[in-house]
Design a protein around this motif. Structure first.
Motif, PDB file in Angstrom:
ATOM      1  N   GLN A   1     -16.104  83.733  11.058  1.00  0.00           N
ATOM      2  CA  GLN A   1     -15.788  85.155  10.918  1.00  0.00           C
ATOM      3  C   GLN A   1     -14.951  85.384   9.665  1.00  0.00           C
ATOM      4  O   GLN A   1     -14.131  84.553   9.272  1.00  0.00           O
ATOM      5  N   SER A   2     -15.175  86.534   9.067  1.00  0.00           N
ATOM      6  CA  SER A   2     -14.383  86.900   7.893  1.00  0.00           C
ATOM      7  C   SER A   2     -14.156  88.409   7.878  1.00  0.00           C
ATOM      8  O   SER A   2     -14.993  89.164   8.409  1.00  0.00           O
ATOM      9  N   PRO A   3     -13.037  88.862   7.289  1.00  0.00           N
ATOM     10  CA  PRO A   3     -11.927  88.025   6.825  1.00  0.00           C
ATOM     11  C   PRO A   3     -11.093  87.538   8.011  1.00  0.00           C
ATOM     12  O   PRO A   3     -11.215  88.077   9.108  1.00  0.00           O
ATOM     13  N   PRO A   4     -10.229  86.560   7.823  1.00  0.00           N
ATOM     14  CA  PRO A   4      -9.365  86.118   8.915  1.00  0.00           C
ATOM     15  C   PRO A   4      -8.297  87.150   9.273  1.00  0.00           C
ATOM     16  O   PRO A   4      -7.913  87.262  10.430  1.00  0.00           O
ATOM     17  N   ASP A   5      -7.827  87.878   8.276  1.00  0.00           N
ATOM     18  CA  ASP A   5      -6.820  88.908   8.495  1.00  0.00           C
ATOM     19  C   ASP A   5      -7.212  90.150   7.720  1.00  0.00           C
ATOM     20  O   ASP A   5      -7.742  90.056   6.613  1.00  0.00           O
ATOM     21  N   LEU A   6      -6.867  91.310   8.293  1.00  0.00           N
ATOM     22  CA  LEU A   6      -7.191  92.574   7.644  1.00  0.00           C
ATOM     23  C   LEU A   6      -6.101  93.580   7.986  1.00  0.00           C
ATOM     24  O   LEU A   6      -5.777  93.763   9.167  1.00  0.00           O
TER      25      LEU A   6
ATOM     26  N   LEU B   1     -16.229  93.931   9.466  1.00  0.00           N
ATOM     27  CA  LEU B   1     -15.967  92.545   9.852  1.00  0.00           C
ATOM     28  C   LEU B   1     -17.298  91.817   9.907  1.00  0.00           C
ATOM     29  O   LEU B   1     -18.303  92.374  10.361  1.00  0.00           O
TER      30      LEU B   1
ATOM     31  N   THR C   1     -10.932  87.793  13.732  1.00  0.00           N
ATOM     32  CA  THR C   1     -10.329  88.555  12.649  1.00  0.00           C
ATOM     33  C   THR C   1      -9.148  89.317  13.231  1.00  0.00           C
ATOM     34  O   THR C   1      -9.324  90.071  14.197  1.00  0.00           O
TER      35      THR C   1
END
Lengths: 112, 113
Positions: free
Chosen positions: A6-11, A21, A106
């Motif tokens: 999955q990306s991004p890991p942080d948002l 996502l 995410t």
């Protein structure tokens, strides 16, 4: 077994912003679900979407099974959208059949 | 909408004790699962159960763990001789079979002290 990335890991977003996502998977699937994990740890099912496009209010999702990815769109984000979003898939055969394999998630933070 | 019910929501136990986590799947579902999530990590598959027997289990699901469907409605996970590293959120899930997604319960947060 099947791999899920999955990306991004942080948002981090401001309230009202839109986001996308992404979930990539390594093999054919017969089940793909998006979940939202709320601050109490509960897994809330957002979409069952092994292929195609679905919409539910401000959220929509698209899975392109032939290219092995899925996208979750959040429009006009609200602070209550904060939490962790997981993609989970069940492979179409072999050792991945039946069980869900989760991505790392995410972490979405929406600021007022 | 039908729900998967898990009890208790929180459990604290002493290291070395046995715990039983309980789940009531959706009544017409045929496949049952337990998953685990250690704090800050992803959700991991433990075991699947179909037709009154284990259909698949992960490497995590060793002799310390067992599952049972003692009657027509309950599905339990027993953890013997609990260790500190068993502290996690445990989720029960069920599905009807064929096309269709999983329904997850709200989880049991297990803390081993």
């Amino acid at each position: 077994g099947i791999q899920v990335e999955q990306s991004p890991p942080d948002l981090i977003l401001q309230e009202g912003a839109n986001s996308t996502l992404r979930c990539n998977f390594s093999d054919s699937v017969n089940n793909l679900q998006w979940f939202h994990q709320n601050p109490w740890g509960q897994l809330i099912n957002l979409f069952y979407i092994p292929s195609g496009t679905k919409q539910n209010g401000r959220l929509s999702a698209t899975t392109v099974a032939t290219e092995r990815y899925s996208l979750l769109y959040i429009s006009s984000s609200q602070t209550t959208d904060s939490g962790v979003y997981f993609c989970a898939v069940a492979g179409a055969g072999g050792t991945s059949y039946g069980k869900l394999t989760f991505g790392q998630g995410t972490i979405l933070t929406v600021h007022p | 909408e039908p729900e998967v019910t898990q009890t208790p929501s929180h459990q604290v136990t002493q290291m070395g004790q046995e715990v039983i986590l309980r789940c009531v799947p959706i009544s017409n579902h045929l496949y049952f699962y337990w998953y685990r999530q250690i704090l800050g990590q992803k959700v991991e598959f433990l075991v699947s159960f179909y037709n009154n027997e284990i259909s698949e289990k992960s490497e995590i699901f060793d002799d310390q763990f067992s599952v049972e469907r003692p009657d027509g409605s309950n599905f339990t996970l027993k953890i013997r001789s609990t260790k500190l590293e068993d502290s996690a959120m445990y989720f029960c899930a069920s599905r009807q079979g064929g096309a269709g997604g999983y329904t997850f319960g709200s989880g049991t947060r297990l803390t081993v002290v």
